[in-house]
Design a protein around this motif. Structure first.
Motif, PDB file in Angstrom:
ATOM      1  N   ASN A 113      45.144  -3.391  37.510  1.00  0.00           N
ATOM      2  CA  ASN A 113      43.897  -3.751  36.769  1.00  0.00           C
ATOM      3  C   ASN A 113      42.800  -4.648  37.424  1.00  0.00           C
ATOM      4  N   SER A 114      42.959  -4.890  38.670  1.00  0.00           N
ATOM      5  CA  SER A 114      42.004  -5.636  39.282  1.00  0.00           C
ATOM      6  C   SER A 114      40.688  -5.142  39.317  1.00  0.00           C
ATOM      7  N   PRO A 115      39.514  -6.079  39.086  1.00  0.00           N
ATOM      8  CA  PRO A 115      38.097  -5.394  39.217  1.00  0.00           C
ATOM      9  C   PRO A 115      37.770  -4.962  40.282  1.00  0.00           C
ATOM     10  N   ARG A 116      38.447  -5.164  41.371  1.00  0.00           N
ATOM     11  CA  ARG A 116      37.945  -4.893  42.811  1.00  0.00           C
ATOM     12  C   ARG A 116      38.373  -3.574  43.151  1.00  0.00           C
ATOM     13  N   ILE A 117      39.228  -2.938  42.303  1.00  0.00           N
ATOM     14  CA  ILE A 117      39.352  -1.449  42.690  1.00  0.00           C
ATOM     15  C   ILE A 117      38.475  -0.421  42.155  1.00  0.00           C
ATOM     16  N   PRO A 118      37.935   0.394  43.084  1.00  0.00           N
ATOM     17  CA  PRO A 118      36.805   1.207  42.603  1.00  0.00           C
ATOM     18  C   PRO A 118      37.309   2.272  41.510  1.00  0.00           C
ATOM     19  N   LEU A 119      36.578   2.838  40.534  1.00  0.00           N
ATOM     20  CA  LEU A 119      37.034   3.760  39.744  1.00  0.00           C
ATOM     21  C   LEU A 119      37.732   4.871  40.297  1.00  0.00           C
ATOM     22  N   VAL A 120      36.910   5.553  41.488  1.00  0.00           N
ATOM     23  CA  VAL A 120      37.694   6.670  42.046  1.00  0.00           C
ATOM     24  C   VAL A 120      39.353   6.482  42.189  1.00  0.00           C
ATOM     25  N   ALA A 121      39.679   5.229  42.651  1.00  0.00           N
ATOM     26  CA  ALA A 121      40.983   4.982  43.325  1.00  0.00           C
ATOM     27  C   ALA A 121      41.851   5.100  41.984  1.00  0.00           C
ATOM     28  N   TYR A 122      41.638   4.814  40.799  1.00  0.00           N
ATOM     29  CA  TYR A 122      42.403   5.125  39.675  1.00  0.00           C
ATOM     30  C   TYR A 122      42.878   6.566  39.620  1.00  0.00           C
ATOM     31  N   PHE A 123      42.114   7.543  40.062  1.00  0.00           N
ATOM     32  CA  PHE A 123      42.825   8.972  40.446  1.00  0.00           C
ATOM     33  C   PHE A 123      44.144   9.157  41.135  1.00  0.00           C
ATOM     34  N   LEU A 124      43.972   8.277  42.220  1.00  0.00           N
ATOM     35  CA  LEU A 124      45.167   8.106  43.091  1.00  0.00           C
ATOM     36  C   LEU A 124      46.295   7.277  42.477  1.00  0.00           C
ATOM     37  N   VAL A 125      45.811   6.286  41.672  1.00  0.00           N
ATOM     38  CA  VAL A 125      47.079   5.404  40.740  1.00  0.00           C
ATOM     39  C   VAL A 125      47.687   6.441  39.972  1.00  0.00           C
ATOM     40  N   GLY A 126      46.986   7.390  39.388  1.00  0.00           N
ATOM     41  CA  GLY A 126      47.672   8.368  38.224  1.00  0.00           C
ATOM     42  C   GLY A 126      48.503   9.189  39.316  1.00  0.00           C
ATOM     43  N   VAL A 127      48.171   9.654  40.431  1.00  0.00           N
ATOM     44  CA  VAL A 127      49.092  10.505  41.454  1.00  0.00           C
ATOM     45  C   VAL A 127      50.102   9.658  41.656  1.00  0.00           C
ATOM     46  N   ILE A 128      50.064   8.399  42.159  1.00  0.00           N
ATOM     47  CA  ILE A 128      51.137   7.476  42.386  1.00  0.00           C
ATOM     48  C   ILE A 128      51.978   7.517  41.366  1.00  0.00           C
ATOM     49  N   ALA A 129      51.868   7.346  40.237  1.00  0.00           N
ATOM     50  CA  ALA A 129      52.381   7.252  38.870  1.00  0.00           C
ATOM     51  C   ALA A 129      53.324   8.275  38.750  1.00  0.00           C
ATOM     52  N   LEU A 130      53.107   9.422  39.008  1.00  0.00           N
ATOM     53  CA  LEU A 130      54.295  10.620  38.936  1.00  0.00           C
ATOM     54  C   LEU A 130      55.258  10.285  39.863  1.00  0.00           C
ATOM     55  N   TRP A 131      55.026   9.611  40.986  1.00  0.00           N
ATOM     56  CA  TRP A 131      56.555   9.699  41.706  1.00  0.00           C
ATOM     57  C   TRP A 131      57.362   8.298  41.084  1.00  0.00           C
ATOM     58  N   LEU A 132      56.425   7.408  40.528  1.00  0.00           N
ATOM     59  CA  LEU A 132      57.403   6.165  39.967  1.00  0.00           C
ATOM     60  C   LEU A 132      57.973   6.285  38.610  1.00  0.00           C
ATOM     61  N   SER A 133      57.580   7.523  37.991  1.00  0.00           N
ATOM     62  CA  SER A 133      58.074   7.868  36.726  1.00  0.00           C
ATOM     63  C   SER A 133      59.237   8.975  36.782  1.00  0.00           C
ATOM     64  N   ALA A 134      59.930   9.338  35.964  1.00  0.00           N
ATOM     65  CA  ALA A 134      60.968  10.373  35.850  1.00  0.00           C
ATOM     66  C   ALA A 134      60.303  11.866  36.311  1.00  0.00           C
ATOM     67  N   SER A 135      58.960  11.933  36.306  1.00  0.00           N
ATOM     68  CA  SER A 135      58.463  13.230  36.253  1.00  0.00           C
ATOM     69  C   SER A 135      58.620  14.062  37.511  1.00  0.00           C
ATOM     70  N   PHE A 136      58.894  13.585  38.481  1.00  0.00           N
ATOM     71  CA  PHE A 136      59.359  14.438  40.001  1.00  0.00           C
ATOM     72  C   PHE A 136      60.423  15.307  39.555  1.00  0.00           C
ATOM     73  N   ILE A 137      61.437  14.427  39.360  1.00  0.00           N
ATOM     74  CA  ILE A 137      62.771  15.213  39.063  1.00  0.00           C
ATOM     75  C   ILE A 137      62.461  16.342  37.584  1.00  0.00           C
ATOM     76  N   VAL A 138      61.704  15.875  36.965  1.00  0.00           N
ATOM     77  CA  VAL A 138      61.724  16.762  35.981  1.00  0.00           C
ATOM     78  C   VAL A 138      60.961  17.862  36.565  1.00  0.00           C
ATOM     79  N   VAL A 139      59.885  17.973  37.238  1.00  0.00           N
ATOM     80  CA  VAL A 139      59.306  19.205  37.700  1.00  0.00           C
ATOM     81  C   VAL A 139      60.409  20.014  38.562  1.00  0.00           C
ATOM     82  N   VAL A 140      61.130  19.266  39.389  1.00  0.00           N
ATOM     83  CA  VAL A 140      62.164  20.080  40.093  1.00  0.00           C
ATOM     84  C   VAL A 140      63.216  20.869  39.020  1.00  0.00           C
ATOM     85  N   ALA A 141      63.518  19.979  38.172  1.00  0.00           N
ATOM     86  CA  ALA A 141      64.463  20.601  37.303  1.00  0.00           C
ATOM     87  C   ALA A 141      63.989  21.950  36.391  1.00  0.00           C
TER      88      ALA A 141
END
Length: 220
Positions: A113-141
């Motif tokens: 939530n830092s104001p210094r992060i550019p808007l485009v970087a939040y796209f990458l935050v969404g990408v990283i969130a996939l690997w931090l959640s259960a979604s990766f093993i869900v995709v494989v299954a």
């Protein structure tokens, strides 16, 4: 296809139960600077990465060739089903014993939530969130389940689209609610996110154990 959906939907719901994406979306919606745009970029990154993993895995693993030839590959073998069951059991144990603390959660949420992060970087935050959640093993299954089912391409694409939509619900629902109704439902989402943070890991663990047992029994 309905039988496959009956197995894929619970798997996709496991990705939706994970609190990481929901809490991140809520934190971004509470940002003082362009909150909806930040959350939209985050959601887009999460959805694109999820869909990319599904589609990339589908074609890289040769599931389309299995349909064309009528022959099932390594993913549908007995060994693959046993390994999938073991992977689900290990993931269940990881959720129970290695869940992050509330202090760790707050530290990560403050960073994104830092104001210094550019808007485009939040796209990458969404990408990283996939690997931090259960979604990766869900995709494989889910890819493993499609390999076993042997559905035609058109039906597989429908199943994958439904799986992507369900998996993306933790990011999509708060964003749509904020666009339509502002912050009216924010408190409800925050309560849900905190409840999932405390108890969601046990729901995920139980679901993964049940799905792992299904794979194991199918293999034996």
């Amino acid at each position: 296809m309905l039988g496959v959906l009956g197995e894929v939907i619970p798997l996709a719901m496991a990705g939706a139960i994970s609190p990481v994406v929901l809490l991140a979306a809520l934190v971004l919606l509470g940002s003082p600077t362009r909150p909806v745009v930040r959350c939209a970029m985050f959601t887009l990154g999460y959805v694109v990465m999820t869909a990319g993993l599904f589609c990339g895995g589908y074609f890289l693993l040769g599931l389309d060739l299995e349909e064309a030839t009528g022959k099932h590959g390594a993913l549908s073998s007995q060994l693959a089903q046993i390994l999938m069951a073991i992977g689900l059991f290990v993931t269940a144990a990881w959720f129970v014993w290695k869940s992050p603390s509330e202090a760790t959660q707050k530290r990560w949420m403050d960073r994104i939530n830092s104001p210094r992060i550019p808007l485009v970087a939040y796209f990458l935050v969404g990408v990283i969130a996939l690997w931090l959640s259960a979604s990766f093993i869900v995709v494989v299954a889910i890819l493993h389940r499609l390999s076993v089912a042997g559905l035609p391409l058109s039906e597989n694409l429908v199943v994958l689209a439904i799986a992507v939509l369900i998996t993306a619900l933790p990011a999509l629902v708060p964003l749509v609610a904020a666009i339509i109704g502002g912050n009216r439902h924010r408190t409800d989402f925050e309560r849900l996110g905190q409840w999932l943070f405390r108890n969601g890991r046990f729901l995920l663990a139980a679901l993964f154990v049940v799905l792992g047992l299904q794979n194991l029994l199918r293999a034996l």
